[in-house]
Design a protein around this motif. Structure first.
Motif, PDB file in Angstrom:
ATOM      1  N   SER A   1      39.497  51.736  48.997  1.00  0.00           N
ATOM      2  CA  SER A   1      38.554  52.365  48.089  1.00  0.00           C
ATOM      3  C   SER A   1      37.948  51.281  47.214  1.00  0.00           C
ATOM      4  N   ILE A   2      36.736  51.513  46.717  1.00  0.00           N
ATOM      5  CA  ILE A   2      36.137  50.526  45.818  1.00  0.00           C
ATOM      6  C   ILE A   2      36.976  50.383  44.549  1.00  0.00           C
ATOM      7  N   TYR A   3      37.737  51.426  44.190  1.00  0.00           N
ATOM      8  CA  TYR A   3      38.537  51.352  42.974  1.00  0.00           C
ATOM      9  C   TYR A   3      39.843  50.585  43.173  1.00  0.00           C
ATOM     10  N   ALA A   4      40.111  50.195  44.414  1.00  0.00           N
ATOM     11  CA  ALA A   4      41.252  49.325  44.682  1.00  0.00           C
ATOM     12  C   ALA A   4      40.858  47.858  44.627  1.00  0.00           C
ATOM     13  N   VAL A   5      39.559  47.589  44.529  1.00  0.00           N
ATOM     14  CA  VAL A   5      39.065  46.211  44.578  1.00  0.00           C
ATOM     15  C   VAL A   5      39.508  45.380  43.376  1.00  0.00           C
ATOM     16  N   PRO A   6      39.451  45.901  42.124  1.00  0.00           N
ATOM     17  CA  PRO A   6      39.920  45.065  41.004  1.00  0.00           C
ATOM     18  C   PRO A   6      41.354  44.576  41.179  1.00  0.00           C
ATOM     19  N   ALA A   7      42.269  45.477  41.561  1.00  0.00           N
ATOM     20  CA  ALA A   7      43.661  45.066  41.755  1.00  0.00           C
ATOM     21  C   ALA A   7      43.778  44.060  42.894  1.00  0.00           C
ATOM     22  N   GLN A   8      42.982  44.250  43.933  1.00  0.00           N
ATOM     23  CA  GLN A   8      43.022  43.336  45.077  1.00  0.00           C
ATOM     24  C   GLN A   8      42.559  41.940  44.671  1.00  0.00           C
ATOM     25  N   TYR A   9      41.480  41.866  43.897  1.00  0.00           N
ATOM     26  CA  TYR A   9      40.999  40.561  43.430  1.00  0.00           C
ATOM     27  C   TYR A   9      41.977  39.930  42.441  1.00  0.00           C
ATOM     28  N   SER A  10      42.632  40.765  41.640  1.00  0.00           N
ATOM     29  CA  SER A  10      43.621  40.232  40.705  1.00  0.00           C
ATOM     30  C   SER A  10      44.775  39.586  41.456  1.00  0.00           C
TER      31      SER A  10
END
Length: 545
Positions: A243-252
């Motif tokens: 999901s696009i909302y999983a992207v911040p955690a993934q980049y972190s």
């Protein structure tokens, strides 16, 4: 003094630079910093307002009335920072302003050139309208490095970085690392060539973000770092997310925010990121306790990006109710064929939404879906044109033959029309004096007053709201009495009582139409109350189906 982060793309377009910019901003916020995001678009249109949704996706509208790129929607949804007119500029607007200045004689007879006049205008945009408390300004450059259109922007960034000092800016380059199935290998050469192209323009990136469908091995990261003159840790893999909302955690997890802060020599003094907000979002998204199906009866259903903010707002409504939202896209034109079996299409749905749009195409199909929702007691949400279709449908049900909109042609019963077509001369003069004429596009945030005993006032928890508009046509308040006698109540009006903003049916489980676009203000961590309530009604309907 704010620090600047420039995000460019290479190899191919549509790599997700906007999501990456929004995610980086969210991660910097999680560390306690204040951020601002802006978009530099190289195309020659003055703004996206006249562009087809099939060309460029939705037009995102800000509070101050700017028609902007849809990436600004990502920026707002991920950070909660309201975008402004000064956060999106195009080559068209830059040239428009420069030519206007030249015609006024502002350049005192000088020869107007790309350097310095165009690049100075771009640099002025980059550094304008930044509050003193802002820590980071993230500037995304549209298009792909190597495009002719983007060359003035790259040159302006090169100059800008030299002027503010290299320690005050960071360049992030996003590229594609393709996987060749026949060879079973990831190929780094396109990234090397793209970085070489960027470097040849005078911009050496400090960080390289690699979009890939397969994990990026350390050996490939080391190769990219070697040939692109960056640290291996600064080569950030960006795999597809659930999901696009999983992207911040993934980049972190990949270390993007840490590398940015290291490049600014701030990592040692930075706070540990507080990711609780995003953990809650992902918990609600990935651990639903049920699901509902929403039918969207629209005009541009062949391209979901045309309704990007709407799609996300429905997802947010699902998060608020801990349910998964399945969206069924329905072409309104198909409902206009004589052989169309409308009940078969709509009966499986738990709620129906008719979104905004322009033009007559598909209008009768949208009205047919309103009729179905009204007669069957199915939750209905009409947005902008959707509200107008609900009013026309109500007028026809009340016996107003020929009820229509002047947008679709001449009609003896203009339930919807340009404000100049039906408002009194005195009313027009009054609104003209305040600079509010509905005969032209009504853009940006406008206040509305809600009836105290209405459904919408209970949903909002008050009687005064402000929402964003984008439309030329208005519901004709002269039909108010006849429509209310037929059960369609005008529960929200402009503060002067002239323009209908919200209609609802008190005798229906959930039937609301709004003239504005509430989806533009919804966020995953703060769902819009109308969408949260709409999905709640769909959940109740799902138990009845």
């Amino acid at each position: 003094m704010a620090r600047f982060i420039f995000i460019t793309g290479g190899v191919v377009s549509s790599l997700g630079k906007g999501l990456m910019a929004a995610s980086l901003a969210a991660l910097l916020q999680a560390r306690g910093y204040k951020v601002r995001l802006r978009k530099l678009d190289p195309y020659l249109n003055v703004d996206p307002g006249t562009m087809s949704p099939y060309q460029h996706g939705e037009v995102y509208v800000t509070d101050d009335g700017a028609e902007t790129d849809l990436d600004l929607g990502h920026y707002e949804r991920f950070t909660g920072v309201p975008a402004r007119q000064s956060d999106n500029v195009t080559t068209g607007r830059i040239y428009q302003n420069i030519i206007a200045a030249e015609r006024r004689g502002d350049y005192l007879g000088a020869t107007v050139q790309v350097i310095p006049h165009v690049t100075n205008a771009i640099k002025s945009f980059i550094s304008s309208d930044i509050s003193p408390e802002c820590d980071f300004v993230i500037c995304e450059v549209g298009g792909t490095v190597g495009d002719i259109e983007s060359l003035p922007f790259m040159e302006a960034i090169r100059q800008f970085r030299n002027e503010i000092g290299r320690g005050n800016s960071v360049s992030i380059h996003t590229t594609l690392v393709p996987y060749l199935a026949a060879a079973g290998e990831l190929k780094t050469k396109p990234t090397q060539h793209s970085v070489r192209e960027l470097t040849s323009l005078g911009i050496q990136p400090e960080i390289i973000v690699c979009r890939t469908e397969h994990p990026l091995p350390d050996t490939e990261r080391a190769k990219i770092a070697l040939f692109c003159n960056v640290r291996k840790e600064a080569v950030i893999p960006a795999l597809d997310a659930k999901s696009i909302y999983a992207v911040p955690a993934q980049y972190s997890e990949a270390g993007l925010d840490a590398e940015v802060l290291r490049a600014f020599d701030l990592l040692d003094s930075a706070q540990t990121p507080d990711m609780r907000r995003w953990e809650d979002v992902l918990d609600r998204l990935f651990n639903p306790e049920g699901e509902v199906t929403i039918g969207v009866v629209g005009k541009y259903v062949g391209l979901p990006d045309a309704y990007k903010s709407l799609t996300e707002a429905l997802v947010h409504g699902g998060m608020a109710n801990r349910v998964k939202v399945n969206i069924r896209w329905l072409d309104a034109e198909l409902f206009e064929h004589p052989e169309a079996d409308i009940p078969a299409q709509l009966e499986p749905l738990h709620a129906i939404l008719v979104p905004g749009g322009f033009g007559e195409r598909g209008s009768e199909g949208k009205i047919a879906s309103v009729t179905f929702a009204r007669e069957r007691g199915v939750p209905f949400f009409g947005i902008c044109l959707g509200m107008q279709m609900a009013c026309i449908e109500a007028a026809r049900a009340a016996g107003v033959e020929g009820a229509s909109s002047t947008e679709f042609g001449e009609t003896a019963e203009p339930v919807v029309g340009l404000i100049t077509e039906w408002m009194s001369k005195e009313g027009l003069q009054k609104r003209e004096a305040t600079g509010d004429l509905g005969g032209t596009m009504r853009l940006g945030a406008y206040p509305a007053a809600l009836s105290g005993n209405s459904h919408v006032s209970a949903i909002y928890g008050g009687t005064e709201i402000s929402e964003r508009h984008r439309h030329r046509y208005e519901v004709n308040a002269h039909y108010r009495d006849r429509l209310e006698q037929n059960g369609l109540v005008f529960s929200g009006m402009s503060p002067d009582g002239q323009l209908p903003e919200i209609v609802e049916r008190p005798d229906h489980p959930w039937f609301i139409g709004v003239q504005f676009h509430p989806e533009l203000k919804s966020k995953p961590f703060d769902p819009h109350p109308l969408f949260a309530s709409f999905i709640e009604a769909a959940v109740k309907q799902s138990r009845l189906v």
